[in-house]
Design an enzyme around this catalytic site. Structure first.
Site, PDB file in Angstrom:
ATOM      1  N   THR A 177       4.106 -21.955 -36.711  1.00 13.44           N
ATOM      2  CA  THR A 177       4.484 -22.299 -35.342  1.00 13.44           C
ATOM      3  C   THR A 177       4.303 -23.777 -35.017  1.00 13.44           C
ATOM      4  O   THR A 177       3.473 -24.461 -35.632  1.00 13.44           O
ATOM      5  CB  THR A 177       3.614 -21.466 -34.359  1.00 13.44           C
ATOM      6  OG1 THR A 177       3.863 -21.887 -33.017  1.00 13.44           O
ATOM      7  CG2 THR A 177       2.134 -21.659 -34.632  1.00 13.44           C
TER       8      THR A 177
ATOM      9  N   LYS B 167      -3.114 -19.845 -36.324  1.00 13.58           N
ATOM     10  CA  LYS B 167      -1.926 -20.050 -37.152  1.00 13.58           C
ATOM     11  C   LYS B 167      -2.127 -21.198 -38.146  1.00 13.58           C
ATOM     12  O   LYS B 167      -1.677 -21.116 -39.293  1.00 13.58           O
ATOM     13  CB  LYS B 167      -0.696 -20.310 -36.274  1.00 13.58           C
ATOM     14  CG  LYS B 167      -0.237 -19.093 -35.473  1.00 13.58           C
ATOM     15  CD  LYS B 167       0.238 -17.941 -36.345  1.00 13.58           C
ATOM     16  CE  LYS B 167       1.589 -18.203 -36.960  1.00 13.58           C
ATOM     17  NZ  LYS B 167       2.066 -17.051 -37.778  1.00 13.58           N
TER      18      LYS B 167
ATOM     19  N   TYR C 218      -4.469 -19.416 -30.383  1.00 11.82           N
ATOM     20  CA  TYR C 218      -3.311 -18.985 -31.178  1.00 11.82           C
ATOM     21  C   TYR C 218      -2.945 -20.057 -32.204  1.00 11.82           C
ATOM     22  O   TYR C 218      -2.791 -19.777 -33.394  1.00 11.82           O
ATOM     23  CB  TYR C 218      -2.126 -18.693 -30.248  1.00 11.82           C
ATOM     24  CG  TYR C 218      -0.815 -18.544 -30.973  1.00 11.82           C
ATOM     25  CD1 TYR C 218      -0.571 -17.436 -31.783  1.00 11.82           C
ATOM     26  CD2 TYR C 218       0.188 -19.508 -30.860  1.00 11.82           C
ATOM     27  CE1 TYR C 218       0.632 -17.297 -32.465  1.00 11.82           C
ATOM     28  CE2 TYR C 218       1.391 -19.377 -31.531  1.00 11.82           C
ATOM     29  CZ  TYR C 218       1.613 -18.273 -32.330  1.00 11.82           C
ATOM     30  OH  TYR C 218       2.805 -18.152 -33.007  1.00 11.82           O
TER      31      TYR C 218
ATOM     32  N   TRP D 110       9.728 -21.739 -30.069  1.00  9.42           N
ATOM     33  CA  TRP D 110      10.496 -21.170 -28.944  1.00  9.42           C
ATOM     34  C   TRP D 110      11.485 -20.088 -29.413  1.00  9.42           C
ATOM     35  O   TRP D 110      12.663 -20.116 -29.085  1.00  9.42           O
ATOM     36  CB  TRP D 110      11.260 -22.256 -28.206  1.00  9.42           C
ATOM     37  CG  TRP D 110      10.465 -23.376 -27.634  1.00  9.42           C
ATOM     38  CD1 TRP D 110       9.180 -23.739 -27.929  1.00  9.42           C
ATOM     39  CD2 TRP D 110      10.921 -24.333 -26.661  1.00  9.42           C
ATOM     40  NE1 TRP D 110       8.810 -24.851 -27.206  1.00  9.42           N
ATOM     41  CE2 TRP D 110       9.861 -25.241 -26.416  1.00  9.42           C
ATOM     42  CE3 TRP D 110      12.121 -24.529 -25.980  1.00  9.42           C
ATOM     43  CZ2 TRP D 110       9.955 -26.304 -25.512  1.00  9.42           C
ATOM     44  CZ3 TRP D 110      12.215 -25.589 -25.095  1.00  9.42           C
ATOM     45  CH2 TRP D 110      11.148 -26.453 -24.856  1.00  9.42           C
TER      46      TRP D 110
ATOM     47  N   TYR E  30      -0.118 -12.243 -34.828  1.00  9.69           N
ATOM     48  CA  TYR E  30      -0.643 -12.066 -33.471  1.00  9.69           C
ATOM     49  C   TYR E  30      -0.022 -13.191 -32.653  1.00  9.69           C
ATOM     50  O   TYR E  30      -0.306 -14.365 -32.888  1.00  9.69           O
ATOM     51  CB  TYR E  30      -2.166 -12.175 -33.472  1.00  9.69           C
ATOM     52  CG  TYR E  30      -2.786 -11.943 -32.103  1.00  9.69           C
ATOM     53  CD1 TYR E  30      -3.460 -10.766 -31.813  1.00  9.69           C
ATOM     54  CD2 TYR E  30      -2.689 -12.918 -31.105  1.00  9.69           C
ATOM     55  CE1 TYR E  30      -4.010 -10.550 -30.566  1.00  9.69           C
ATOM     56  CE2 TYR E  30      -3.230 -12.701 -29.849  1.00  9.69           C
ATOM     57  CZ  TYR E  30      -3.895 -11.519 -29.581  1.00  9.69           C
ATOM     58  OH  TYR E  30      -4.430 -11.310 -28.340  1.00  9.69           O
TER      59      TYR E  30
ATOM     60  N   GLY F 156       9.540  -6.922 -34.885  1.00  7.83           N
ATOM     61  CA  GLY F 156       9.558  -8.124 -34.053  1.00  7.83           C
ATOM     62  C   GLY F 156      10.939  -8.761 -34.032  1.00  7.83           C
ATOM     63  O   GLY F 156      11.898  -8.240 -34.612  1.00  7.83           O
ATOM     64  N   GLN F 157      11.041  -9.888 -33.368  1.00  5.85           N
ATOM     65  CA  GLN F 157      12.345 -10.546 -33.214  1.00  5.85           C
ATOM     66  C   GLN F 157      12.946 -10.942 -34.562  1.00  5.85           C
ATOM     67  O   GLN F 157      14.102 -10.629 -34.860  1.00  5.85           O
ATOM     68  CB  GLN F 157      12.187 -11.803 -32.341  1.00  5.85           C
ATOM     69  CG  GLN F 157      11.726 -11.509 -30.929  1.00  5.85           C
ATOM     70  CD  GLN F 157      11.684 -12.773 -30.089  1.00  5.85           C
ATOM     71  OE1 GLN F 157      12.711 -13.221 -29.581  1.00  5.85           O
ATOM     72  NE2 GLN F 157      10.514 -13.370 -29.944  1.00  5.85           N
ATOM     73  N   LEU F 158      12.153 -11.607 -35.374  1.00  2.87           N
ATOM     74  CA  LEU F 158      12.648 -12.087 -36.664  1.00  2.87           C
ATOM     75  C   LEU F 158      12.891 -10.934 -37.630  1.00  2.87           C
ATOM     76  O   LEU F 158      13.914 -10.877 -38.317  1.00  2.87           O
ATOM     77  CB  LEU F 158      11.650 -13.091 -37.243  1.00  2.87           C
ATOM     78  CG  LEU F 158      12.053 -13.865 -38.489  1.00  2.87           C
ATOM     79  CD1 LEU F 158      13.413 -14.536 -38.329  1.00  2.87           C
ATOM     80  CD2 LEU F 158      10.978 -14.892 -38.842  1.00  2.87           C
TER      81      LEU F 158
END
Length: 281
Positions: free
Chosen positions: A103, A131, A127, A152, A63, A11-13
């Site tokens: 988040t 979380k 979602y 974001w 997710y 993933g991004q992180l």
């Protein structure tokens, strides 16, 4: 040598942590994608973690398909709550440390001032519910965990708002972006560095923290910054959320107050524009 396990490694992180890891050879880094840390199969996940025996876990896997979660509630909760509980329990029982990523979607968006870690949670989509359930499970199983709420998120890796805007602004003459959802973007590379800085620090102060880049903007203003830095000719129009309905509701205001993480860990947090520029280098 301490071993750090990163879930959600592609993933991004996770990808940004992979880039930074070469600067920290004093740790053994284990980057686990879905095949090595299978968050939707708890029995398998348990055996995978036991085999790796990490000293630290960065739980970056989640997710994250916000709209899809409305119709895939069970799967969202398996990954975002039950897998988190399992990971936290492992760290508690094996004297390991956990940084879990959460988040801004745990909030309902009704605030008008930056939200600190004590602000009331009230998610308005599945979602966000999953979380928040994950946060609670994490602290219940291991109160010594660190949870970082972020917002974001974007990166050179994966799918995100910045890359979508870059593509659309080159393909189209005109686009519209919502102007009534307020918050601040997070460059995943900055968050990745903050996580490493916490581990590098001489202190471990458990609990919930907020992290995003500095600045208060709408998605529309974010798009204008992307247009400016990319020197695109595309016309960007502002629309309300009502004009752009989605299966899952989004919070109208989710600006995060970063005072706690800055004071506890003496972090310098760049402005969103400073960090956005790095995407264009």
């Amino acid at each position: 040598m301490k071993k750090i396990l990163i879930t959600g490694a592609t993933g991004q992180l996770g990808s940004e942590l992979s880039v930074l890891s070469s600067n920290y050879p004093q740790y053994e880094w284990v980057f686990a994608d879905r095949t090595k840390a299978t968050l939707n199969n708890l029995e398998l996940l348990q055996s995978q973690i036991e085999e790796i025996k990490p000293d630290y876990i960065f739980n970056c896997g989640a997710y994250t398909a916000v709209d899809k979660a409305e119709s895939e509630k069970d799967l969202a909760f398996v990954i975002n709550q039950y897998a988190v509980a399992l990971i936290a329990k492992y760290t508690a029982e094996n004297n390991a440390k956990l940084i879990h990523i959460s988040t801004d979607y745990v909030f309902d968006g009704s605030s008008s001032i930056a939200l600190n870690e004590e602000a009331e949670t009230n998610p308005i989509n599945i979602y966000g519910e999953s979380k928040l359930a994950g946060e609670k499970a994490c602290l219940k199983e291991n109160p010594e965990s660190i949870i970082i709420r972020t917002s974001w998120v974007y990166s050179k890796f994966g799918n995100n708002f910045v890359k979508t805007m870059q593509r659309l602004m080159q393909e189209r003459e005109e686009i519209n972006v919502v102007n009534d959802q307020i918050g601040s973007p997070t460059y995943a590379a900055d968050l990745a560095q903050a996580m490493i800085d916490i581990v590098q620090s001489s202190k471990w102060i458990s609990g919930i923290y907020n992290y995003s880049n500095e600045g208060e903007i709408s998605w529309y203003e974010f798009a204008l910054s992307i247009k400016e830095l990319g020197n695109y000719n595309c016309k960007v129009g502002a629309i309300s959320s009502l004009s752009y309905p989605t299966p899952a509701k989004r919070p109208n205001f989710s600006l995060l107050d970063k005072t706690k993480i800055k004071s506890n860990y003496h972090l310098h947090i760049p402005t969103y524009k400073e960090s956005l520029k790095k995407m264009f280098v």
